[in-house]
Each structure stands twice: as structure tokens, then as C-alpha cells.
Design a protein around this motif. Structure first.
Motif, PDB file in Angstrom:
ATOM      1  N   GLU A 396      -0.765  -4.999  -5.155  1.00 46.53           N
ATOM      2  CA  GLU A 396       0.336  -4.047  -5.037  1.00 46.53           C
ATOM      3  C   GLU A 396       0.641  -3.796  -3.561  1.00 46.53           C
ATOM      4  N   PRO A 397       1.817  -3.229  -3.278  1.00 48.93           N
ATOM      5  CA  PRO A 397       2.147  -2.923  -1.873  1.00 48.93           C
ATOM      6  C   PRO A 397       1.103  -2.056  -1.178  1.00 48.93           C
ATOM      7  N   ARG A 398       0.363  -1.224  -1.931  1.00 48.29           N
ATOM      8  CA  ARG A 398      -0.637  -0.362  -1.307  1.00 48.29           C
ATOM      9  C   ARG A 398      -1.768  -1.157  -0.652  1.00 48.29           C
ATOM     10  N   HIS A 399      -1.894  -2.433  -1.020  1.00 49.83           N
ATOM     11  CA  HIS A 399      -2.962  -3.249  -0.456  1.00 49.83           C
ATOM     12  C   HIS A 399      -2.645  -3.765   0.946  1.00 49.83           C
ATOM     13  N   VAL A 400      -1.382  -3.646   1.376  1.00 51.93           N
ATOM     14  CA  VAL A 400      -0.976  -4.265   2.644  1.00 51.93           C
ATOM     15  C   VAL A 400      -0.063  -3.330   3.425  1.00 51.93           C
ATOM     16  N   THR A 401      -0.327  -3.210   4.702  1.00 46.47           N
ATOM     17  CA  THR A 401       0.603  -2.548   5.616  1.00 46.47           C
ATOM     18  C   THR A 401       1.100  -3.581   6.612  1.00 46.47           C
ATOM     19  N   GLN A 402       2.416  -3.644   6.781  1.00 51.70           N
ATOM     20  CA  GLN A 402       3.000  -4.519   7.793  1.00 51.70           C
ATOM     21  C   GLN A 402       3.061  -3.764   9.109  1.00 51.70           C
ATOM     22  N   LEU A 403       2.320  -4.242  10.079  1.00 53.99           N
ATOM     23  CA  LEU A 403       2.357  -3.638  11.404  1.00 53.99           C
ATOM     24  C   LEU A 403       3.501  -4.268  12.197  1.00 53.99           C
ATOM     25  N   SER A 404       4.039  -3.534  13.141  1.00 58.18           N
ATOM     26  CA  SER A 404       5.217  -4.018  13.861  1.00 58.18           C
ATOM     27  C   SER A 404       4.968  -4.074  15.349  1.00 58.18           C
TER      28      SER A 404
END
Length: 424
Positions: A396-404
Motif C-alpha cells: 500500500e502507499p503507506r509502505h513508501v514515502t517519495q522523498l524529493s
């Protein structure tokens, strides 16, 4: 004080673990590879500069490719613990059929130029692994020969629409007759990108024997022996070509292709239809409106417009807009199984690998493609277990954070959005 003594033979014996020597240089090279970057390094050593650079390079300053790879590195995983991950299910239902892994092989042009086994190696390795293989319009093995090489595989066909529409549709008919169940229509190539490595190398199809290439070939005799002693390069879509890559691309690509062509293909193709080269939410919605069953978020591996949108950054926005009604595939920048896991977590149904597959092919032919697939499979399984996930659908999206790394300046102010361009 620690007392010292001479080691006894029975103490030394367990430490003396000598491996059986491997005399096959290809096997020895592949055994040493632990990731796709290792395969790339091997490929660079054994492949002449022009075909390696054609594979490895991208458009202009190669910014799009670098950013796409960096985007996958700039993520943060969020694992859960105390989960039963003794067994991990990596299977996926995609475009009406099964895949043992959440990735397939992307369409790549001139593949036998990289290594003489070419598409036969890719299709048979994909068949053995239970994943799809996509043949390019600009591939160097015919549709029928790929079907014969991998009769039990999931063979897909990628189409460029030419100015000669009748000729394009004959390819579609051949793909259907050969049992291809998915047609991938690429729409991001009105013209060829400026691939400067190819220009500097004087890249031609087939590779030319010049003083420069002969010198470059001296430490890579196996490639030239294979190239010169096997059947000449032939294409999936035309008989022969003698000239530069750029000239061939400009001959084949059609800058007039629009929505009507996609509708026409939809009306004439009975299988699943995928539109490849989507780089905005608006174009994703347009493709669906035109009848596509799926889209590929892709900037063509960075080989067309440099500084193009990063597909992985675009993914969550497209997934939120399209929901579950359209299957979303993604390519560009994938070099690790963790990249694939992250893409699935953020909404991709499936991914495609291009360069990663070709690095394996150049490094060791069919065995090298098998090695690529094995590496990615093990990375996917390990990443899922460490995340505490036992099946792809649990991602799910909660498993990943896109850093910028970048901060956008924001939208154009309203008072400027409709302003006419300044004239000097």
C-alpha cells in the motif's frame, strides 16, 4: 594474557573451503554479479562501445534517465514487523493473464545488435520465468520466430504507427496470428530523441567496421565473432536497413499520429490494448477514453525528451485519478527489485524492464537474462519480507514515502497563464 599455540590440522580443515574452479568465462562472470549494476559493468567490458552506448545512453544530457533512477533511490520504506513472511506470493494477474512476477520485459529495438541471441534469449528466459515478453516493432527477430522460440510464453507486441498505415496494420495482423494477446502502442515518438552518444559514435545499423570500431573490438573478440558468424540482422518489421539509427527512426516514426489512430487500432485489435509513453494525468485519461485497457507511464527510458516528467513521481497521481478501472504499468529507471516493490505499493499493477534486461543479455546471452530475472526476483522477495508483506496485494502507499530533491516553483500565476507571448 591470551595464550597462543600453533594451529592444529583439525582446526584448519573447516576453514579450507575451496570452490570447484569454473572454467567457462561466461559462467564465471555471471556468478560474480550480485546486482544489475554488476551486470552493467560486465556488459560494458564485453560489448563494443557503439552498441553498449546505444543501450546505456539516453537523450541529450541524459537528465531524464538520471532523475528516473534517482527517484527510486530517493524513497523511504516503512516496514511492519511481527508478520508471517515465511512464504511470499509474487504472482500477478495482468492484462488478462498471469505473471509469476510483477514485471515483464519491455520492448527494445535492435536487440541482436547488443548480443547475437537477442530476442530469442529474452523471450525464452521470460517463458521459463513465467513473465511476459514484449517484441518491439524495431526488434531484430520476427514476430513468428519469437513465437516459435517461446511457444508457451506470454508474447506481447509493441507497435509504432508509421505513415504507411497499411504496413503498420499488417504487423498487427501478424502479431494476432502469432498468438500475441497484448498490443502495446507507443505514442511518445513523433520524432527520435537526440541520442548524442550514438551521434558521437557514428552508430549505424548494422555496426560499421571502421578503424575506430576495429580498435575497439580487439579486447572484445567474442562479440564480433558472434556477430559475424550468425545470421545478419533482420527486423520484425522491415527486411534490411543500412544507415544511421537516427535516419531509421525518422523514416519510421510519424509525427501526425493522434487520437484517431488509437481509436482505429482499438477497433481492429481484439486483444488487450496498452498505450505506452504516458507522461501526464490528462494523457492517461485520454488513453482510457480512447479505449485502452492499460497505460504505461514512461518517458521512453529518457531516450526522447530530456528533462521529461519522472514516471515514478507521476504514478500516485495517475493511480488516484484512474482508480481500479485501468491497469497501470510503469517503466524507466528500474534497476532493483526494490524499485518494483515501491512502484506496486504506490499504485502500479505491473512494471517493465528494458536496460536491466539488456545488461544481462550483453553480459551473458540467455544465461545473462536468466541472471537478471533471478536477481530482481530475489530482491523483490527480500524487500517484501523485510516490509512484512506476504503478497503483492498487501503493498500500500503507506509502505513508501517519495522523498524529493527538487522543489517546484508552483503553477504559473493566473494573470500570466492566459497572457499572450511577448514579441520582440
Amino acid at each position: 594474557m591470551v595464550q597462543r599455540r600453533l594451529p592444529r590440522p583439525h582446526d584448519l580443515l573447516p576453514l579450507m573451503q575451496f570452490k570447484k574452479p569454473e572454467f567457462n568465462p561466461r559462467t564465471r562472470r555471471l556468478d560474480s554479479a550480485t546486482n544489475v549494476y554488476d551486470l552493467r559493468a560486465i556488459a560494458k567490458r564485453v560489448t563494443p562501445k557503439a552498441p553498449f552506448d546505444y543501450t546505456d545512453g539516453a537523450a541529450e544530457g541524459e537528465v531524464s534517465l538520471a532523475r528516473a533512477r534517482q527517484a527510486f533511490e530517493d524513497i523511504e520504506f516503512h516496514p511492519s514487523v511481527l508478520k508471517d513472511v515465511s512464504h511470499v506470493d509474487t504472482t500477478r494477474e495482468i492484462l488478462g493473464g498471469p505473471s509469476a512476477l510483477p514485471f515483464g520485459i519491455a520492448p527494445t529495438g535492435f536487440t541482436r545488435m547488443m548480443q547475437t541471441e537477442g530476442e530469442r534469449a529474452g523471450s525464452t528466459a521470460a517463458e521459463a520465468a513465467g513473465i511476459p515478453f514484449t517484441l518491439s516493432t524495431m526488434g531484430t527477430t520476427s514476430i513468428e520466430d519469437v513465437a516459435a522460440a517461446a511457444p508457451h510464453g506470454r508474447n506481447w507486441f509493441q507497435l509504432y504507427m508509421w505513415t504507411d498505415r497499411e504496413r503498420s496494420m499488417k504487423l498487427v495482423d501478424r502479431a494476432a496470428a502469432a498468438g500475441n494477446d497484448v498490443l502495446v502502442v507507443t505514442v511518445d515518438t513523433p520524432v527520435g530523441g537526440a541520442r548524442l552518444r550514438d551521434v558521437r559514435n557514428g552508430m549505424t545499423i548494422p555496426p560499421s567496421l571502421t578503424p575506430k570500431t576495429v580498435i575497439n573490438a580487439i579486447p572484445r573478440p567474442a562479440w564480433w565473432i558472434n556477430f559475424l558468424t550468425t545470421e545478419p540482422l533482420a527486423f520484425a518489421s522491415l527486411d534490411r536497413w543500412s544507415g544511421t539509427v537516427a535516419a531509421l527512426i525518422d523514416t519510421m516514426f510519424d509525427p501526425t499520429v493522434g487520437p484517431d489512430e488509437v481509436r482505429f487500432i482499438r477497433d481492429n485489435w481484439k486483444g488487450k490494448l496498452v498505450v505506452k509513453g504516458i507522461q501526464s494525468v490528462e494523457d492517461a485519461k485520454l488513453a482510457v477514453d480512447l479505449g485502452a485497457d492499460g497505460i504505461v507511464l514512461s518517458n521512453h527510458g529518457g531516450r526522447q525528451l530530456d528533462r521529461a516528467p519522472i514516471p515514478f513521481h507521476l504514478l500516485p497521481h495517475v493511480a488516484a485519478e484512474l482508480g481500479d478501472d485501468t491497469e497501470i504499468l510503469l517503466d524507466t529507471g528500474i534497476m532493483n527489485g526494490a524499485d518494483i516493490v515501491a512502484a506496486v505499493a504506490l499504485g502500479a499493477d505491473f512494471t517493465l524492464i528494458g536496460r536491466a534486461y539488456l545488461y544481462g543479455l550483453m553480459a551473458g546471452g540467455r544465461a545473462g537474462v536468466d541472471k537478471t530475472i533471478d536477481i530482481l526476483r530475489s530482491e523483490i522477495v527480500r524487500t517484501m519480507k523485510l516490509l512484512g508483506v506476504a503478497a503483492l496485494d498487501e503493498l500500500e502507499p503507506r509502505h513508501v514515502t517519495q522523498l524529493s530533491r527538487f522543489t517546484t516553483l508552483g503553477p504559473v500565476p493566473e494573470h500570466l497563464a492566459d497572457a499572450k507571448p511577448r514579441r520582440r
